[in-house]
Enzyme design. Structure first.
Site, PDB file in Angstrom:
ATOM      1  N   CYS A   1      32.343 -71.187  10.170  1.00 13.24           N
ATOM      2  CA  CYS A   1      33.545 -71.112  10.897  1.00 13.24           C
ATOM      3  C   CYS A   1      34.367 -70.014  10.488  1.00 13.24           C
ATOM      4  O   CYS A   1      35.005 -69.067  10.974  1.00 13.24           O
ATOM      5  CB  CYS A   1      34.404 -72.222  10.819  1.00 13.24           C
ATOM      6  SG  CYS A   1      34.702 -73.233   9.104  1.00 13.24           S
ATOM      7  N   HIS A  21      41.775 -71.582  10.540  1.00 12.87           N
ATOM      8  CA  HIS A  21      41.546 -70.792   9.402  1.00 12.87           C
ATOM      9  C   HIS A  21      42.388 -69.459   9.345  1.00 12.87           C
ATOM     10  O   HIS A  21      42.105 -68.956  10.274  1.00 12.87           O
ATOM     11  CB  HIS A  21      40.063 -70.655   9.040  1.00 12.87           C
ATOM     12  CG  HIS A  21      39.205 -71.858   8.536  1.00 12.87           C
ATOM     13  ND1 HIS A  21      39.888 -73.037   8.363  1.00 12.87           N
ATOM     14  CD2 HIS A  21      37.992 -72.124   8.336  1.00 12.87           C
ATOM     15  CE1 HIS A  21      38.992 -74.133   8.305  1.00 12.87           C
ATOM     16  NE2 HIS A  21      37.953 -73.395   8.322  1.00 12.87           N
TER      17      HIS A  21
END
Ligand code: A2P
Length: 329
Positions: free
Chosen positions: A126, A234
């Protein structure tokens, strides 16, 4: 397309079903797969109920595409069985990413490498996906030499147990711990397991995967990955040294013209990307774009994306869409 979602009961699996439905992926039959514990459990997709099946039944049903998000061990053991049955596997785990016989794909960058022979296709980490999305156009124009990245990663990247740990801490409830320390009011410089070289596995994914995706080993990446108490999304502080000089206005223009990237960058209005606003979006948000004044040809920027969407489910579904659109499955 007959599509199997392996790990359908998990955090990424849930978003996967949402993304498949939103994008109206051409599904003629849907097979929802999880561990033996969940067999028979009911999940809904586009208002219809489906019973979860086990992996052996799913292989026997010979889906055209199987999207895996059930951890590395499940992928290592079961992806080859699906591939042997003729299914094309798109795998979210780290199991196949660095295997030289498997492609590691971010569709906007390297989907054109895919062929009908690719039966196991790896989805990158990710944190890597949102990083390379922003680096690729800049690398093409200015040629990267070295990238220094520090991540600020949400608990959803660890899975359901970690989200529960943060919620328990906020509610003042003693519960099971996903991390070795409290995560609320804390920052853990520890994502995934430690390796012999003193880096974590997450840091080494960031160091290695971009070279494979961009098919270029002439640049290097060094990383520090940190878990922070955000629920989803994130963030990354990224310092990039290029071989060639750049103009900041050109960098902003180039990034804002890149599909999948949204530039949010205006100090006058306190405009910059943040995880709460990236939540549930498919784009990669870039801001705080500025020159590193301590070193020539060097840029600082801040990159944020929803780790369960572009960082996992959306990227995997985009790979599936590419396969269908190009008759590769
Ligand atoms: P299950 O719900 O039956 O445990 P998360 O990362 O959010 O915890 O989700 C992991 C996903 O992977 C879940 O859907 C989980 O199913 C599935 N999974 C975990 N272990 C296995 C296994 N051995 N075989 C198949 N699916 C698995």
């Amino acid at each position: 397309m007959k599509v199997a979602v392996v790990g359908a009961t998990g955090m990424v699996g849930e978003v996967m079903l949402k993304v498949l439905a939103e994008r109206n992926f051409p599904i003629t039959e849907l097979v929802l797969v999880a561990s033996e514990r969940s067999v028979g459990k009911k999940l809904s997709y586009k208002g219809e109920e489906y019973s979860v099946v086990g992996l052996a039944d799913a292989v026997a049903s010979k889906p055209d595409i199987a999207i895996f998000s059930a951890g590395g061990d499940t992928s290592t053991k079961w992806a080859p069985k699906f591939a042997e049955a003729g299914t094309t596997v798109i795998d979210n785990s780290s199991a196949w990413r660095m295997d030289p016989t498997k492609k590691l794909v971010v569709p906007e960058i390297n989907a054109s490498e895919l062929t009908k022979e690719d039966k196991i296709i790896a989805n990158p980490n990710c944190s890597t996906i949102q990083l390379v999305m922003a680096l690729a156009p800049l690398h093409n124009k200015y040629k990267m030499k070295r990238v220094v990245i520090s991540t600020y990663q949400s608990v959803s990247g660890t899975g359901v147990k970690a989200v529960q740990q943060l919620e328990n801490e906020i509610a003042g409830i003693q519960g099971e711990m996903a991390y070795p320390y409290p995560i609320g009011r804390n920052a853990l410089p520890h994502c995934d397991v430690f390796l012999e070289n003193g880096y974590t596995k997450e840091e080494m994914k960031l160091a290695r995967e971009p070279q494979k995706i961009l098919d270029d080993r002439t640049f290097s990446v060094t990383a520090t990955a940190v878990r922070i108490p955000t629920a989803g999304g994130h963030s990354e502080s990224v310092n990039v040294e290029f071989y060639n000089d750049f103009d900041l206005a050109d960098v902003r223009k180039l990034l804002s013209e890149t599909p999948g990237i949204v530039v949010q960058d205006n100090p006058d209005t306190n405009t910059y990307p943040m995880p709460i606003y990236a939540h549930d979006k498919d784009d990669v948000f870039v801001g705080r774009i500025r020159r590193d004044e301590t070193q020539r040809h060097t840029l600082n920027m801040w990159i944020v994306s929803d780790n369960l969407r572009k960082g996992a489910a959306t990227n995997a579904v985009q790979i599936a869409e590419f396969l269908v659109e190009n008759d590769l499955v």
